[in-house]
Design an enzyme around this catalytic site. Structure first.
Site, PDB file in Angstrom:
ATOM      1  N   HIS A  55       0.143  42.239  46.985  1.00 54.56           N
ATOM      2  CA  HIS A  55       0.293  42.090  48.442  1.00 54.56           C
ATOM      3  C   HIS A  55       0.403  43.421  49.182  1.00 54.56           C
ATOM      4  CE1 HIS A  55       0.347  37.910  47.776  1.00 54.56           C
ATOM      5  NE2 HIS A  55       1.629  37.699  47.613  1.00 54.56           N
ATOM      6  N   HIS A  96       1.188  34.375  54.521  1.00 54.17           N
ATOM      7  CA  HIS A  96       2.039  33.947  53.417  1.00 54.17           C
ATOM      8  C   HIS A  96       3.153  32.998  53.874  1.00 54.17           C
ATOM      9  CE1 HIS A  96       3.982  34.220  49.526  1.00 54.17           C
ATOM     10  NE2 HIS A  96       3.033  35.027  49.104  1.00 54.17           N
ATOM     11  N   GLU A 136      -2.504  30.231  50.644  1.00 54.70           N
ATOM     12  CA  GLU A 136      -2.999  31.530  51.108  1.00 54.70           C
ATOM     13  C   GLU A 136      -4.518  31.547  51.007  1.00 54.70           C
ATOM     14  OE1 GLU A 136      -0.577  34.434  48.720  1.00 54.70           O
ATOM     15  OE2 GLU A 136       0.496  32.579  48.300  1.00 54.70           O
TER      16      GLU A 136
END
Ligand code: GAL
Length: 394
Positions: A150, A221, A359
């Site tokens: 991420h 997210h 996601e």
């Protein structure tokens, strides 16, 4: 005057009658205590804007409330995070279906769960934090075992974005991710627009340009619980994912590079099913590696925003969330790392598997996987993607 007085009395009687009726049916059915919880005002309030007003890294943070019809969404420019999504359940009770905190300080504390955040520059994992582009090897910040997850140590989820609210139903967030930030090449100008459309749809539009070739994979997210934030496990929600294959992973959650059929496996969500029967099936190696569901599905929608990518139903609230995206994949994460160590908006804990993420994205580790669709952006090109979360109740 007289008429409005009698209307007031009449409305009062109706309200009193409805309240009595609700009470008696609740008493008759204790299973509905979660529904009762959802209907109390404390569990459905947008947090106070004041709790989000501070200065971080010299920049002002705030909370932006978007409204359209019966739907409200709260967004902070700290990490471009969605803080609340309030929609009516099957009885018309406003229900907050997004997990989050009621103040900006908690979002900044350690142990990032990425609640509600835009993740980038690269959402999901890049193996060993390394990739090659145009013959040059780049080394990224590593923050998930040996891998980069991420966007690295800070990513886009712990920085303050610039924000503008052009109208009641949308907010535009921008961020300049500098050349070399977390090891990524190129100054990347990122713009994310959240819009609450009529018909209870949340539209997320992502745009970016770069001045050097780079890789990127932006996603959101948000952790959803369609029965309402921290109303219990999501294992009895009904999940449909429009995917015939998924990308199996190794024990560090890096794709092997293969696409595997979902048929005959716990990954077959082509017709809606709950997670309960399969989420702990440790005879399945992929479930074991993911500690449950934490996998990228290869969408059958072929980048078509008009075809449904996924549909989830809250078993108690009747709230349905349809997902539409022009992205090729969807990381379905079932909250396996949630561990009750954080206190959420309504004072409850983020217990194990009490929320899920959908996601929409390119596949994990694409920069190292020649067979996956490309995630390279070159100078002069415009990155533009859209995802819609559409809510209804039945
Ligand atoms: C997901 C990822 C999970 C976990 C989670 C954050 O996107 O797939 O493995 O890292 O984020 O806790």
């Amino acid at each position: 005057m007289k008429q409005s007085f009698s209307i007031t009395i009449f409305s009062f009687l109706i309200l009193a009658f409805t309240a009595c009726n609700n009470n008696s049916s609740m008493n008759n059915n204790t299973k509905d205590s979660a529904a009762a919880d959802r209907s109390t005002s404390s569990s459905v309030q947008i947090p106070s804007a004041e709790n989000f007003q501070t200065t971080i890294d010299g920049k002002q943070t705030n909370l932006y409330v978007l409204k359209n019809g019966n739907m409200q969404v709260a967004v902070t420019n700290y990490g471009a995070r969605i803080v609340s999504i309030i929609v009516p359940d099957k009885n018309g009770n406003p229900t907050d279906v997004a997990v989050g905190y009621d103040n900006v300080a908690d979002y900044g504390k350690g142990g990032d769960t990425y609640f509600g955040a835009v993740v980038g520059r690269y959402g999901n994992r890049i193996a060993k934090g390394k990739f090659k582009l145009d013959g040059k090897e780049y080394t990224l910040a590593v923050n998930n075992g040996a891998n980069s997850l991420h966007g690295g140590k800070t990513g886009y989820s712990r920085v303050v974005w610039d924000a503008q609210q052009p109208n009641d139903s949308s907010v535009v967030l921008t961020y300049l991710s500098k050349d070399g930030e977390e090891g990524y090449p190129g100054n990347l100008n990122v713009k994310v627009t959240y819009t609450v459309l009529s018909n209870q749809q949340l539209k997320i539009n992502y745009e970016a340009t770069t001045d050097k070739s780079t890789v990127l994979n932006l996603t959101n997210h948000t952790y959803f619980n369609l029965n309402g934030q921290s109303s219990g496990t999501i294992n009895d929600h009904l999940f449909m994912i429009n995917a015939s294959t998924f990308t199996p992973v190794d024990s560090t959650l890096i794709p092997t590079g293969k696409l595997e059929t979902v048929k005959g496996t716990p990954f077959d969500f082509s017709t809606a099913k709950t997670l309960a029967a399969t989420v702990d099936d440790s005879s399945n190696q992929q479930i074991k590696f993911g500690h449950g569901y934490d996998h990228n599905f290869v969408l059958n929608t072929k980048d078509n925003l008009k075809e449904k990518a996924a549909e989830v139903t809250g078993n108690e609230s009747g709230i349905v969330m349809d997902v539409y995206t022009d992205q090729p994949g969807l990381q379905f994460y079932g909250g396996n790392f949630m561990d009750g160590s954080h206190t959420l908006k309504n004072g409850k804990k983020d217990d194990h598997r009490t929320a899920f993420c959908m996601e929409t994205q390119h596949y994990p580790d694409s920069p190292n996987q020649p067979n996956f669709p490309s995630t390279t952006l070159k100078p002069g090109q415009q990155y533009q993607t859209t995802t819609l979360y559409a809510f209804s109740a039945k």
